[in-house]
Design an enzyme around this catalytic site. Structure first.
Site, PDB file in Angstrom:
ATOM      1  N   LYS A 126      56.225  -0.775  72.368  1.00 43.35           N
ATOM      2  CA  LYS A 126      55.738   0.220  73.335  1.00 43.35           C
ATOM      3  C   LYS A 126      56.253  -0.180  74.702  1.00 43.35           C
ATOM      4  CE  LYS A 126      53.098   3.871  73.350  1.00 43.35           C
ATOM      5  NZ  LYS A 126      52.788   4.820  72.254  1.00 43.35           N
ATOM      6  N   ASP A 166      55.650   9.339  75.300  1.00 45.34           N
ATOM      7  CA  ASP A 166      54.194   9.144  75.231  1.00 45.34           C
ATOM      8  C   ASP A 166      53.655   9.866  76.476  1.00 45.34           C
ATOM      9  OD1 ASP A 166      52.057   7.431  73.632  1.00 45.34           O
ATOM     10  OD2 ASP A 166      51.541   7.134  75.720  1.00 45.34           O
TER      11      ASP A 166
HETATM   12  P1  NDP Z   1      51.206  14.207  77.723  1.00 47.73           P
HETATM   13  O1  NDP Z   1      51.647  13.485  78.930  1.00 47.73           O
HETATM   14  O2  NDP Z   1      52.026  15.309  77.195  1.00 47.73           O
HETATM   15  O3  NDP Z   1      49.737  14.777  77.954  1.00 47.73           O
HETATM   16  C1  NDP Z   1      48.684  13.943  78.288  1.00 47.73           C
HETATM   17  C2  NDP Z   1      47.431  14.780  78.442  1.00 47.73           C
HETATM   18  O4  NDP Z   1      46.309  13.907  78.515  1.00 47.73           O
HETATM   19  C3  NDP Z   1      47.433  15.592  79.727  1.00 47.73           C
HETATM   20  O5  NDP Z   1      46.669  16.742  79.554  1.00 47.73           O
HETATM   21  C4  NDP Z   1      46.779  14.622  80.711  1.00 47.73           C
HETATM   22  O6  NDP Z   1      46.193  15.230  81.834  1.00 47.73           O
HETATM   23  C5  NDP Z   1      45.712  14.012  79.821  1.00 47.73           C
HETATM   24  N1  NDP Z   1      45.390  12.682  80.325  1.00 47.73           N
HETATM   25  C6  NDP Z   1      46.231  11.642  80.510  1.00 47.73           C
HETATM   26  N2  NDP Z   1      45.588  10.592  81.027  1.00 47.73           N
HETATM   27  C7  NDP Z   1      44.313  10.985  81.184  1.00 47.73           C
HETATM   28  C8  NDP Z   1      43.158  10.342  81.672  1.00 47.73           C
HETATM   29  N3  NDP Z   1      43.185   9.077  82.119  1.00 47.73           N
HETATM   30  N4  NDP Z   1      41.987  11.051  81.656  1.00 47.73           N
HETATM   31  C9  NDP Z   1      41.949  12.329  81.216  1.00 47.73           C
HETATM   32  N5  NDP Z   1      43.028  12.995  80.745  1.00 47.73           N
HETATM   33  C10 NDP Z   1      44.177  12.329  80.736  1.00 47.73           C
HETATM   34  O7  NDP Z   1      50.965  13.068  76.609  1.00 47.73           O
HETATM   35  P2  NDP Z   1      50.857  13.224  75.036  1.00 47.73           P
HETATM   36  O8  NDP Z   1      50.233  14.516  74.663  1.00 47.73           O
HETATM   37  O9  NDP Z   1      52.158  12.860  74.469  1.00 47.73           O
HETATM   38  O10 NDP Z   1      49.861  12.019  74.687  1.00 47.73           O
HETATM   39  C11 NDP Z   1      48.460  12.196  74.567  1.00 47.73           C
HETATM   40  C12 NDP Z   1      47.887  11.060  73.751  1.00 47.73           C
HETATM   41  O11 NDP Z   1      48.478  11.074  72.441  1.00 47.73           O
HETATM   42  C13 NDP Z   1      48.132   9.657  74.295  1.00 47.73           C
HETATM   43  O12 NDP Z   1      47.029   8.833  73.969  1.00 47.73           O
HETATM   44  C14 NDP Z   1      49.348   9.198  73.511  1.00 47.73           C
HETATM   45  O13 NDP Z   1      49.425   7.782  73.445  1.00 47.73           O
HETATM   46  C15 NDP Z   1      49.056   9.803  72.157  1.00 47.73           C
HETATM   47  N6  NDP Z   1      50.175   9.993  71.248  1.00 47.73           N
HETATM   48  C16 NDP Z   1      51.298  10.679  71.625  1.00 47.73           C
HETATM   49  C17 NDP Z   1      52.313  10.874  70.729  1.00 47.73           C
HETATM   50  C18 NDP Z   1      53.526  11.674  71.057  1.00 47.73           C
HETATM   51  O14 NDP Z   1      54.355  11.847  70.164  1.00 47.73           O
HETATM   52  N7  NDP Z   1      53.683  12.199  72.251  1.00 47.73           N
HETATM   53  C19 NDP Z   1      52.262  10.302  69.377  1.00 47.73           C
HETATM   54  C20 NDP Z   1      51.020   9.654  69.061  1.00 47.73           C
HETATM   55  C21 NDP Z   1      50.038   9.504  69.986  1.00 47.73           C
HETATM   56  P3  NDP Z   1      46.811  15.013  83.307  1.00 47.73           P
HETATM   57  O15 NDP Z   1      48.010  15.891  83.380  1.00 47.73           O
HETATM   58  O16 NDP Z   1      45.727  15.388  84.235  1.00 47.73           O
HETATM   59  O17 NDP Z   1      47.187  13.550  83.410  1.00 47.73           O
HETATM   60  O1  2IT Z   2      51.933   6.631  70.060  1.00 49.48           O
HETATM   61  C1  2IT Z   2      52.928   7.041  69.430  1.00 49.48           C
HETATM   62  O2  2IT Z   2      53.006   6.938  68.200  1.00 49.48           O
HETATM   63  C2  2IT Z   2      54.006   7.682  70.176  1.00 49.48           C
HETATM   64  N1  2IT Z   2      53.903   7.829  71.388  1.00 49.48           N
HETATM   65  C3  2IT Z   2      55.248   8.148  69.472  1.00 49.48           C
HETATM   66  C4  2IT Z   2      56.207   7.030  69.271  1.00 49.48           C
HETATM   67  C5  2IT Z   2      57.557   7.389  68.723  1.00 49.48           C
HETATM   68  O3  2IT Z   2      58.380   6.463  68.655  1.00 49.48           O
HETATM   69  O4  2IT Z   2      57.812   8.535  68.360  1.00 49.48           O
END
Ligand code: NDP
Ligand code: 2IT
Length: 444
Positions: A126, A166
């Site tokens: 990460k 992420d």
């Molecule tokens: P994005 O940046 O696309 O979206 C993040 C969302 O979460 C936004 O709506 C953001 O709001 C909100 N957010 C972030 N930080 C906070 C906080 N401290 N408090 C409240 N809301 C918050 O990220 P992703 O959708 O990619 O990721 C979301 C989650 O999913 C994370 O935990 C990530 O680790 C996990 N994840 C992502 C994967 C991926 O493929 N992208 C895969 C597996 C897990 P704001 O704009 O206000 O910050």
């Molecule tokens: O938390 C996660 O699994 C991710 N942000 C995706 C990682 C990846 O390599 O696609």
């Protein structure tokens, strides 16, 4: 003292200031107790747990860049290369002001086990930076990404370490990072996943985490003799994971009542309007409060989280520790019987205790959100064979992978705890393969 506790105490002494990492490590170590007890001599002799809890390598570097006004900034960049026992390091990059080594180590440790659960050959890593992309222009984001990659390129490669997105890192950022990697190394290789379709990206990667979350939720419901159709769903977040979880849940006949960002949440009794959500988030990078201005029957609750909304199913898709014990009690009191985690570690310890005590269906993050990294691994395969698969092909493999994860997690829960304890099931099922590979490869 048990081996697990000894190792945890050692970690506490070595890294007393890494709160998030210690939290994740404690939860993981505790739930590995059944498998560690069964193999204690072997594991101790090989210092297996001592090795498992320390990253193979961490790189950190400064990231200088200039904003549109000509002001210079310096951020901190990192890559935690945690475990390469079963494949090259794989895991996302997070750009968020809260990013530090502790958060990236927690995410990296989770990633080791998640990646193992996918059944694909990917190790755990990460990275990221304490850079906040909110409100920055495309040109600023590009300069930041170029500066970040100018350091990171030394440590990654298609067979070494393959980052992806992420929080704060999506298609735009991955593209800028890729362009700079290619420029510096002169290599056109699958060093990042989540790329654009015209330069090696995989169809269905943007959708994969959210879709995968719904596929495993459906499988969990099916095993309990239920279905998603007709259920009410509360989602947090409005980013990549939330958007596609909402889309797939609606496609399957669920009513999605909410979404959120860090400023507040939207409640829409008619169901979240996906075209409006996409318009705000994908076209304009706007704030979720704008939704309520365009959907008159919806409500915007500033400064609040959506856990007081009555629902059958909760899908936290924003960030770590967004559901605490109080939130969990509210959900349970209102009749919620399913929690599946799109975000990483969104439920705190008290919340998880509450789910387990209430015996609801609870699928922890490392299983529930593994669809994203699974399709990343499929993108790596496509890049290696210089071919691209159709959306249907990728989506159907994703579905199979999520169903398999459910079966393995459920079987491990039965073997090492009791059927339905998917916390122990997911940790043990992920760990078994990594532990076997680490033992076989000797003291490295
Ligand atoms: P994005 O940046 O696309 O979206 C993040 C969302 O979460 C936004 O709506 C953001 O709001 C909100 N957010 C972030 N930080 C906070 C906080 N401290 N408090 C409240 N809301 C918050 O990220 P992703 O959708 O990619 O990721 C979301 C989650 O999913 C994370 O935990 C990530 O680790 C996990 N994840 C992502 C994967 C991926 O493929 N992208 C895969 C597996 C897990 P704001 O704009 O206000 O910050
Ligand atoms: O938390 C996660 O699994 C991710 N942000 C995706 C990682 C990846 O390599 O696609």
């Amino acid at each position: 003292m048990s081996y697990v506790n000894e190792v945890y105490e050692m970690l506490q002494k070595k890294h007393p200031y890494e709160a998030e990492f210690l939290e994740a490590a404690k939860r993981i170590l505790d739930s590995l107790t059944p498998i560690v007890d069964a193999n204690e001599d072997l594991y101790r002799r090989n210092a297996l747990l001592e090795r498992f809890v320390e990253p193979e390598r961490i790189v950190s570097f400064r990231v200088p860049w200039t904003d549109d006004q000509g002001k210079n900034h310096v951020n901190l960049g990192y890559r935690v290369q945690f475990n390469s026992a079963i494949g090259p390091y794989k895991g996302g990059l997070r750009f968020h002001p809260t990013v530090n080594q502790s958060i990236l180590k927690f995410l990296g440790m989770e990633q080791i086990l998640k990646n193992s659960l996918t059944g694909l050959p990917i190790g755990g890593g990460k990275g990221g930076a304490d850079f906040d992309p909110h409100g920055r222009s495309d040109a600023e984001v590009m300069r930041f990404c170029q500066s970040f990659m100018t350091e990171l390129y030394k440590y990654i490669g298609k067979d070494v370490d393959v980052p992806a997105g992420d929080i704060g890192v999506g298609g735009r950022e991955v593209a800028y990072l890729y362009g700079q990697y290619k420029r510096i190394t002169n290599l056109y290789e699958g060093v990042l996943t989540g790329k654009g379709l015209s330069f090696g990206g995989s169809l269905a990667r943007p959708e994969a985490t959210g879709y995968g979350l719904i596929y495993i939720t459906e499988e969990m419901l099916r095993a309990a003799g239920e279905e998603l159709k007709g259920k009410s769903v509360v989602v947090s977040g409005s980013g990549n994971v939330a958007q596609y979880a909402i889309q797939k849940a609606q496609e399957r006949g669920a009513l999605v009542l909410s979404c959120s960002d860090s400023d507040g949440f939207i409640y829409d009794p008619d169901g979240i309007k996906l075209d409006l959500l996409f318009e705000i988030k994908q076209k304009r990078r706007g704030r979720i409060r704008e939704y309520a201005e365009k959907a008159p029957r919806s409500e915007y609750h500033a400064g609040e989280k959506p856990w007081s909304v009555k629902c059958d199913i909760a899908l936290p898709c924003a960030t770590q520790n967004e559901i605490n014990g109080e939130d969990a009690k509210k959900l349970l009191k209102n009749g919620c019987t399913v929690v599946a985690e799109g975000a990483n570690m969104p439920s705190d310890e008290e919340a998880i205790d509450a789910y387990l005590a209430a015996k609801i269906l609870y699928m922890p993050a490392k299983a529930a959100n593994a669809g994203g990294v699974a399709v990343s691994a499929l993108e790596m395969s496509q890049n290696s064979e210089r071919l691209s698969w159709s959306f249907e092909e990728v989506d159907s493999r994703l579905k199979d992978i999520m169903v398999n994860i459910y079966r393995n997690v459920s079987a491990a829960s039965e073997k090492y705890a009791h059927k339905g304890n998917f916390v122990i099931g997911a940790n043990v099922a992920g760990f078994e393969k990594v532990a076997a590979a680490m033992l076989a490869q000797g003291l490295v």
